[in-house]
Design an enzyme around this catalytic site. Structure first.
Site, short mmCIF file in Angstrom:
data_model
loop_
_atom_site.label_atom_id
_atom_site.label_comp_id
_atom_site.label_asym_id
_atom_site.label_seq_id
_atom_site.Cartn_x
_atom_site.Cartn_y
_atom_site.Cartn_z
N GLY A 58 5.68 8.25 1.57
CA GLY A 58 6.70 7.96 2.60
C GLY A 58 7.57 6.78 2.16
O GLY A 58 8.80 6.84 2.20
N HIS A 59 6.89 5.71 1.71
CA HIS A 59 7.65 4.57 1.19
C HIS A 59 8.47 4.99 -0.04
O HIS A 59 9.63 4.60 -0.18
CB HIS A 59 6.70 3.46 0.73
CG HIS A 59 5.82 2.89 1.80
ND1 HIS A 59 4.45 3.02 1.77
CD2 HIS A 59 6.12 2.18 2.92
CE1 HIS A 59 3.94 2.39 2.82
NE2 HIS A 59 4.93 1.88 3.54
N SER B 217 0.81 7.43 6.11
CA SER B 217 0.72 6.07 6.65
C SER B 217 -0.33 5.31 5.86
O SER B 217 -1.35 5.89 5.47
CB SER B 217 0.29 6.12 8.12
OG SER B 217 -0.13 4.85 8.55
N SER B 218 -0.08 4.04 5.64
CA SER B 218 -1.09 3.22 4.95
C SER B 218 -2.37 3.20 5.75
O SER B 218 -3.47 3.06 5.20
CB SER B 218 -0.57 1.79 4.76
OG SER B 218 0.68 1.81 4.12
N ARG B 219 -2.26 3.37 7.07
CA ARG B 219 -3.46 3.32 7.93
C ARG B 219 -4.28 4.61 7.83
O ARG B 219 -5.43 4.62 8.28
CB ARG B 219 -3.07 3.04 9.38
CG ARG B 219 -2.55 1.62 9.58
CD ARG B 219 -2.41 1.24 11.03
NE ARG B 219 -2.20 -0.19 11.20
CZ ARG B 219 -1.02 -0.79 11.33
NH1 ARG B 219 0.09 -0.06 11.33
NH2 ARG B 219 -0.92 -2.09 11.47
N ALA C 109 0.87 -1.18 0.00
CA ALA C 109 0.00 0.00 0.00
C ALA C 109 0.91 1.24 0.00
O ALA C 109 0.77 2.12 0.84
CB ALA C 109 -0.97 -0.01 1.18
N GLY D 205 12.13 3.94 7.88
CA GLY D 205 11.54 5.27 8.08
C GLY D 205 11.65 5.70 9.53
O GLY D 205 11.38 4.92 10.45
N GLN E 237 3.57 -9.96 13.05
CA GLN E 237 3.70 -8.70 13.80
C GLN E 237 2.35 -8.09 14.15
O GLN E 237 2.29 -7.00 14.73
CB GLN E 237 4.57 -7.71 13.03
CG GLN E 237 3.94 -7.12 11.79
CD GLN E 237 4.94 -6.32 10.99
OE1 GLN E 237 5.87 -6.86 10.41
NE2 GLN E 237 4.77 -5.00 10.94
#
Ligand code: AMP
Length: 300
Positions: A41-42, A192-194, A37, A154, A66
């Site tokens: 940032g990535h 963030s993916s979230r 996703a 990151g 995790q």
């Protein structure tokens, strides 16, 4: 290497086959592990790795070990076509999209695992028991497959960097950990993916997190060095924000998870926030140092 030459692999054998060919030129290999996703940032990690390494590999793998009971493993966004587009745009060489069996060989829960100990039990680990054991386990396995020279992480996930640096040191892994600055939305919210889970109203509430960190930064820039004053500056703004429930606000010494008890003296520090907005748990942090920090700086 041009973007058109990206290779997508799934198994460890495929990955190693491709890397054996690319490594022939003695190039530095950079590795960016992600859960997919991919957002900007990535992409920044991929771009920094691209600038610094002859060969760049990224993985997108939603690692089950995790995630705790009742966490968002099932609903975590999975979008391999989009991830490929981002990887191509960043010009990386290899995109690894493994399945559980490719990473763990069998059932993930039965695999040999890494226990990180105390540094994994505090902060994020206190709210997410076992999380960092899962992170360390998967990253060690991914490193074993890729055998990179550099591992790009990151700074947004401060404790993750601390834990993984410790794993690298303690297990004598020959990889250089590189830390990349947090990429933010225009209003300061860390990408963030979230963030995709947030409703419009929640998204507005979430902006209180970078604002609260900004209040502490302002106090720090005006000379404030007292841990409790800096913590209060951040915490009070979060407590005042609608729709934000604080999990923790902590000040730790840079490169560690050890709390700053008194004043930030000669060392630099990191102010950490974890908060829930609706059902979404978000984390962010702010580095407080008298000198500015740069891409790829080693944790100190
Ligand atoms: P994830 O896919 O969330 O596991 O993240 C993969 C890597 O991207 C980790 O090293 C994260 O710290 C990093 N990362 C995630 N969000 C950001 C961001 N906003 N800025 C920079 N790096 C990030």
């Amino acid at each position: 290497m041009s973007a058109a030459t990206i290779t997508v692999v799934r198994t460890v054998d495929e990955l190693r086959g491709v890397l054996d060919g690319l490594r022939a030129s003695d190039a530095t290999v950079g590795f960016v592990p992600t859960m997919g996703a991919l957002h900007d940032g990535h992409a920044e990690l991929l771009r920094v790795a691209r600038r610094e390494c002859g060969v760049v590999v990224a993985s997108c793998y939603v690692n089950p070990t995790q995630f705790g009971e009742g966490e968002d493993l099932g609903r975590y966004p999975r979008m391999p076509d989009h991830d490929l587009d981002v990887a191509v745009a960043a010009g990386i060489d290899v995109l690894w999209l493994p399945r559980d069996v490719d990473v763990y060989g069998g059932a993930p829960d039965d695999a040999v695992s890494v226990r990180v100990g105390r540094i994994g039990d505090v902060l994020e680990g206190a709210s997410r028991p076992g999380h960092f054991d899962g992170v360390a386990t998967v990253v060690v396995r991914l490193l074993g497959a890729v055998e990179p020279d550099r591992l790009y992480l990151g700074r947004k996930d401060h404790q993750q960097v601390v834990v993984l640096q410790r794993v690298v040191d303690d297990l004598l892994l020959r990889v250089d950990v590189r830390e990349v600055d947090t990429v933010r939305e225009p209003d300061g919210l860390a990408r963030s993916s979230r963030n995709a889970y947030l409703s419009a109203a929640e998204r507005e509430s979430a902006a209180a997190i970078p604002r609260a960190l900004g209040a502490a930064r302002e106090a720090f820039e005006h000379g404030e060095r007292s841990a409790h004053v800096l913590l209060d500056a951040c915490r009070s703004r979060l407590d005042d924000a609608d729709g934000v429930v604080v999990d923790y606000v902590e000040l730790v010494h840079a490169g560690t998870v050890d709390p700053v008890v008194d004043d930030i003296a000669t060392t630099s520090a990191v102010l950490l926030v974890a908060a829930r907005v609706g059902t979404t748990r978000l984390i962010d942090n702010l580095h407080l140092a008298s000198t500015s920090t740069t891409h790829g700086e080693e944790p100190t």
